[in-house]
Scaffold this motif. Sequence first.
Motif, PDB file in Angstrom:
ATOM      1  N   LYS A   1      -2.100  61.131  62.230  1.00  0.00           N
ATOM      2  CA  LYS A   1      -2.580  60.072  61.341  1.00  0.00           C
ATOM      3  C   LYS A   1      -2.824  60.577  59.918  1.00  0.00           C
ATOM      4  CE  LYS A   1      -4.589  57.031  64.850  1.00  0.00           C
ATOM      5  NZ  LYS A   1      -5.805  56.350  65.336  1.00  0.00           N
TER       6      LYS A   1
ATOM      7  N   THR B   1      -6.859  52.555  58.371  1.00  0.00           N
ATOM      8  CA  THR B   1      -6.591  53.758  59.182  1.00  0.00           C
ATOM      9  C   THR B   1      -7.745  54.746  59.076  1.00  0.00           C
ATOM     10  OG1 THR B   1      -4.231  53.454  58.722  1.00  0.00           O
ATOM     11  CG2 THR B   1      -4.892  55.557  59.657  1.00  0.00           C
TER      12      THR B   1
ATOM     13  N   CYS C   1       1.399  57.356  63.903  1.00  0.00           N
ATOM     14  CA  CYS C   1       0.094  56.903  64.405  1.00  0.00           C
ATOM     15  C   CYS C   1       0.073  56.682  65.906  1.00  0.00           C
ATOM     16  CB  CYS C   1      -0.309  55.596  63.706  1.00  0.00           C
ATOM     17  SG  CYS C   1      -0.713  55.825  61.963  1.00  0.00           S
TER      18      CYS C   1
END
Length: 965
Positions: free
Chosen positions: A865, A884, A858
Amino acid sequence: MLLLYPREILILDLEVNQTVGVIAIERTGVPFLQVIPCFQRDGLFCLHENGCITLRVRRSYSSVFTTSGDEPDPDPVQELTYDLRSQCDAIRVTKTVRPFSMVCCPVNENAAALIVSDGRVMIWELKSAVCSRNSRSSSSGVSPLYSPVSFCGIPVGVLQNKLPDLSLDNMIGQSAIAGEEQPKGSILQEVHLKFLLTGLLSGLPSPQFAIRMCPPLTTKNIKMYQPLLAVGTSNGSILVYHLTSGLLHKELSIHSCEVKGIEWTSLTGFLSFATSTPNNMGLVRNELQLVDLPTGRSIAFRGERGSDESPIEMIKVSHLKQYLAVVFKDKPLELWDVRTCTLLREMSKNFPAITALEWSPSHNLKSLKKKQLATREAMARQTVVSDTELSIVESSVISLLQEAESKSELSQNISAREHFVFTDNDGQVYHLTVEGNSVKDSARIPPDGSMGSITCIAWKGDTLVLGDMDGNLNFWDLKGRVSRGIPTHRSWVRKIRFAPGKGNQKLIAMYNDGAEVWDTKEVQMVSSLRSGRNVTFRILDVDWCTSDKVILASDDGCIRVLEMSMKSTCFRMDEQELTEPVWCPYLLIPRASLALKAFLLHQPWNGWYSLDISHVDYPENEEIKTLLQEQLNSLSNDIKKLLLDPEFTLLQRCLLVSRLYGDESELHFWTVAAHYLHSLSQAKSGSTVVTKEAIPRDKLSNPLDICYDILCENAYFQKFQLERVNLQEVKRSTYDHTRKCTDQLLLLGQTDRAVQLLLETSADNQHYYCDSLKACLVTTVTSSGPSQSTIKLVATNMIANGKLAEGVQLLCLIDKAADACRYLQTYGEWNRAAWLAKVRLNSEECADVLKRWVDHLCSPQVNQKSKALLVLLSLGCFSSVAETLHSMRYFDRAALFVEACLEYGALEISEDTEKLTTAIYADYARSLKNLGFKQGALLFASKAGAAGKDLLSELESPKEELIEE
């Protein structure tokens, strides 16, 4: 890695750089051309030289299911074996027809398209069928294939709706599992696979080509007009293509030799001519056929004529489609009546030889119609006038009217006067008039000294254009009586043709080395195309498709429709006239496509699912609504049945829609999410009903597909890695291979087998002493404090001095794999650290290592991601996944994931999760509002609490205003 040879495929393991499997063809077998490995299952699509596509699936072995603590299988897998599971029909291969290439569907992997050198594209789909007990394949030595226990990520019962042929992983279970003894009460069914031809797109045969576009679109024929292009081929067939659909409309085999030219007689009929190879005397067999497209009926236009005569050089149909001029090489011109198929005039032997001919666009049809109308009115008046007045009407006019009245179409059956011009070998221009069966010589124009031998003529309005052998174009303004010669400095002008459309004076000229578009009003070139560096093909024929698009037939076997600039162009899919509805949401504008996706994914405002968008409060314009409904209607009945099934869960729906949209990122996300959310719910229910020992075994009964590698359950991943190292060990041939196998066995905790390999080192090997000491070390390692601290010190020193792999091995020997993973991550070996964590650490320690990997993925420098999301899913960190997704602005996926987590009880209710959930719902409500789904926006805004309060008041305000009014 796969190495493809004509008679075998070698499977290489790149860790040891050694062949671990061979797929060989028997002597009588057909050699390989291409191989495509599958992702979803351990299988290979193979293309053979006879056009046959075969599917080979890896044979199952139960050795993969030995646990890390058990002794390895005394008879390990000798090599990877792939059994032939299905094959399609071969094609007839000739010198010119052979298989060219194959592609596989990247999303579903259940269909392959074969491209043949003759232009055909054949689409073969894989279908599954449940075997009956008496047709089992166990006796053939091939391990059986079983249907998977789950559908769209969720295990289903026998009676639940499912679509086995949706994708390859829904047809067959994992091959490794199929070899294991199935648990009692399993509902697995043995299946057979077969290929079915579901699509065939015909291409063009080998050139030469003669092309002709049908008559142009006008206000009179707009209701019945179809943009048809007739293509004459070298084998005597004529292909008629519908240009806006791009599909073959009709294929007609009407000639026995190469088609030389085509002329349309109406929107639904054409004339074509072909000539055979000349004999010793230069004579040929001429074939001139009149074809009616709707019926496919073909008539020999010249009757019995045609055998042993001079070859036809060109045919020209008059502007009103009344007359046909047939020009021969060494024979006088023939004039025919197209409507009655009768010969009007065969010119005398002293008639000049014709080099070029064209019909005039002018005629007297309008004046004829006026006369007919006046006669009709006079005839109508004669019923009320006196005998004396009746005598005024000339008897000739009355007879003309009576003849016309007896026929249905006046304009078609009364012959108008038409004109044509032609040139002879000296360049003299002749002007002739044809009316009925009379042909009159009108005028002769002496040759132009600046022009060579005339090869072609084009006439439109008051402009006449001539082209010659030397590449000159001569533009005649008939009204102004002016001519202008332009040298193009190109080769022989082979063809010139005006663009359709009133007032459109564009003209295309074809040369030996290319083509040009000219504006005859300005007498200047608009665009040019020349065979050479940039253009590798040679042009065979040209025509106009519309008033601003040209058609080029080329010797590379293609027909190109280009803009007037003659540069490569694209055709918009939404402009295509498809013969039947096709599911392709990407044909819609992006906003409509996203709206359709939202509609298919979740309809909580209804309480039930519907595929009728007309009942939804979707205040967009009706055109978009209609397009959305067309896409919904084009879904197959099986897909519709699933989408309307109330038992079809939200997770399954998300997975299905990601397949329908071909979104691979979403497909992987929802596959992993569905698996681990379901596993969590099973573990929760299992812990209350059965003992804790049963939970891991239950998990292994339906693990995540091994194609997801590091994302699989630890125990299953360990077993797969053990099978792989056993295979590598069997195939080792050099000391380097043995050393690599030893290293892997030490990392996997298989110390006894590693010691055996270390002791195999021969005495003359330079590493003999080190390997012997290493064997002693591995055997005598104890858990005492001093030995552990010494080995750890040595390991850290080795790592610090660049010997990372050796130091990691030593740490694994003293059960310090967690420290080894940390060192690997410090030195940037993130994938190796994740692998080691999966095979050596317990779930808590493994999770710590993988969470550090997630932070790395990340980070702004790496920015992976999507991969981090999958790792978090495998760890069960569902709130982190939602967070996320929200940070990536994937509001729809985040909201649906939260809904699924709440359904499975996977999110812990806390202040932080509630804050996150409401923020996700608020953003999703805004996106639904922007897409036009007010009901959905209201629902999620109400779920968002304080975060959606402003949006909720904004959405409800129009209703309040209406009540006040």
